[in-house]
Motif scaffolding. Structure first.
Motif, PDB file in Angstrom:
ATOM      1  N   ILE A 131       0.861  -1.178   0.000  1.00  0.00           N
ATOM      2  CA  ILE A 131       0.000   0.000   0.000  1.00  0.00           C
ATOM      3  C   ILE A 131       0.893   1.223   0.000  1.00  0.00           C
ATOM      4  O   ILE A 131       1.790   1.336   0.839  1.00  0.00           O
ATOM      5  CB  ILE A 131      -0.943   0.018   1.224  1.00  0.00           C
ATOM      6  CG1 ILE A 131      -1.908  -1.169   1.138  1.00  0.00           C
ATOM      7  CG2 ILE A 131      -1.705   1.337   1.298  1.00  0.00           C
ATOM      8  CD1 ILE A 131      -2.806  -1.331   2.344  1.00  0.00           C
ATOM      9  N   VAL A 132       0.672   2.114  -0.963  1.00  0.00           N
ATOM     10  CA  VAL A 132       1.382   3.387  -1.002  1.00  0.00           C
ATOM     11  C   VAL A 132       0.370   4.482  -0.692  1.00  0.00           C
ATOM     12  O   VAL A 132      -0.815   4.352  -1.002  1.00  0.00           O
ATOM     13  CB  VAL A 132       2.083   3.638  -2.359  1.00  0.00           C
ATOM     14  CG1 VAL A 132       3.202   2.632  -2.577  1.00  0.00           C
ATOM     15  CG2 VAL A 132       1.101   3.594  -3.509  1.00  0.00           C
ATOM     16  N   SER A 133       0.846   5.553  -0.046  1.00  0.00           N
ATOM     17  CA  SER A 133      -0.050   6.611   0.410  1.00  0.00           C
ATOM     18  C   SER A 133       0.421   7.964  -0.102  1.00  0.00           C
ATOM     19  O   SER A 133       1.622   8.210  -0.201  1.00  0.00           O
ATOM     20  CB  SER A 133      -0.116   6.616   1.933  1.00  0.00           C
ATOM     21  OG  SER A 133      -0.536   5.349   2.402  1.00  0.00           O
ATOM     22  N   PHE A 134      -0.561   8.839  -0.384  1.00  0.00           N
ATOM     23  CA  PHE A 134      -0.297  10.160  -0.948  1.00  0.00           C
ATOM     24  C   PHE A 134      -0.964  11.234  -0.096  1.00  0.00           C
ATOM     25  O   PHE A 134      -2.070  11.036   0.419  1.00  0.00           O
ATOM     26  CB  PHE A 134      -0.862  10.242  -2.375  1.00  0.00           C
ATOM     27  CG  PHE A 134      -0.227   9.264  -3.313  1.00  0.00           C
ATOM     28  CD1 PHE A 134       0.901   9.613  -4.041  1.00  0.00           C
ATOM     29  CD2 PHE A 134      -0.747   7.989  -3.460  1.00  0.00           C
ATOM     30  CE1 PHE A 134       1.494   8.700  -4.897  1.00  0.00           C
ATOM     31  CE2 PHE A 134      -0.154   7.071  -4.312  1.00  0.00           C
ATOM     32  CZ  PHE A 134       0.975   7.435  -5.035  1.00  0.00           C
ATOM     33  N   CYS A 135      -0.283  12.378   0.020  1.00  0.00           N
ATOM     34  CA  CYS A 135      -0.828  13.533   0.746  1.00  0.00           C
ATOM     35  C   CYS A 135      -1.928  14.190  -0.088  1.00  0.00           C
ATOM     36  O   CYS A 135      -1.913  14.126  -1.317  1.00  0.00           O
ATOM     37  CB  CYS A 135       0.260  14.574   0.987  1.00  0.00           C
ATOM     38  SG  CYS A 135       1.460  14.098   2.219  1.00  0.00           S
ATOM     39  N   ALA A 136      -2.845  14.865   0.605  1.00  0.00           N
ATOM     40  CA  ALA A 136      -3.912  15.615  -0.071  1.00  0.00           C
ATOM     41  C   ALA A 136      -3.291  16.624  -1.036  1.00  0.00           C
ATOM     42  O   ALA A 136      -2.287  17.261  -0.726  1.00  0.00           O
ATOM     43  CB  ALA A 136      -4.772  16.322   0.960  1.00  0.00           C
ATOM     44  N   GLY A 137      -3.883  16.716  -2.211  1.00  0.00           N
ATOM     45  CA  GLY A 137      -3.416  17.652  -3.222  1.00  0.00           C
ATOM     46  C   GLY A 137      -2.426  17.060  -4.200  1.00  0.00           C
ATOM     47  O   GLY A 137      -2.223  17.607  -5.285  1.00  0.00           O
ATOM     48  N   SER A 138      -1.802  15.941  -3.842  1.00  0.00           N
ATOM     49  CA  SER A 138      -0.824  15.353  -4.766  1.00  0.00           C
ATOM     50  C   SER A 138      -1.546  14.589  -5.874  1.00  0.00           C
ATOM     51  O   SER A 138      -2.640  14.072  -5.693  1.00  0.00           O
ATOM     52  CB  SER A 138       0.176  14.474  -4.025  1.00  0.00           C
ATOM     53  OG  SER A 138      -0.466  13.383  -3.430  1.00  0.00           O
TER      54      SER A 138
END
Length: 173
Positions: free
Chosen positions: A56-63
């Motif tokens: 699982i990879v995670s991204f910050c809001a807006g990216s």
């Protein structure tokens, strides 16, 4: 950290949101020549390995990131798809997408290998400008989606467009 733990309340009644709950999580799977889910571009801030085939990879809001899904069976390809998505903040509206929690703002959604290949070529063309595709103006990915959906050639992204986007983004509050 448990991604599904209930939020805790502050004394004033507001709910506290953990860092993990404010991220967009994408489950990636790789079973050679059967199921291949990968991120073509995007800056992940966390990675959690589930087993030798899944993470699982995670991204910050807006990216912004590109999520590619491909699957086959004994008779050939059954899924070929690319989605370019903007990760959303916890209170923002979003669209749901398989393997993406909670979902995101879908900028581009293309099915079928010939069109997916055209999107991958558009991404390559952006990279040839020495521009990170995650930094491209979201309107460009919407444009590519719209043009390919109706069978037309999308306009190429230019350095001038990118410079204008960077200026506009800096001027926004």
């Amino acid at each position: 950290m448990n991604d599904h733990a209930p939020p805790t309340a502050h004394r004033d009644g507001r709910l506290a949101v953990s860092r993990s709950d404010s991220l967009t999580h994408v489950e990636l799977t790789w079973v050679e020549k059967k199921i291949e889910h990968w991120v073509r571009f995007g800056d992940c801030v966390e990675e959690k390995i589930l087993d030798r085939r899944r993470r699982i990879v995670s991204f910050c809001a807006g990216s912004i990131f590109a999520f590619v899904r491909w699957a086959s069976n004994d008779f050939g390809t059954i899924v070929s798809r690319i989605d370019i998505v903007r990760a959303v903040a916890p209170a923002e509206p979003y669209q749901t997408l398989p393997f993406v929690r909670p979902g995101g703002e879908i900028l581009l959604r293309i099915d079928g290998w010939p069109k997916v290949e055209r999107v991958l070529q558009a991404i390559d063309a952006v990279e040839a400008l020495d521009v990170d595709p995650a930094d491209v103006a979201p309107d460009h990915w919407r444009h590519v989606h719209s043009r390919l959906t109706v069978g037309h050639e999308p306009r190429a992204y230019t350095r001038a467009q990118h410079d204008a986007w960077l200026l506009r983004r800096r001027a926004q509050p």
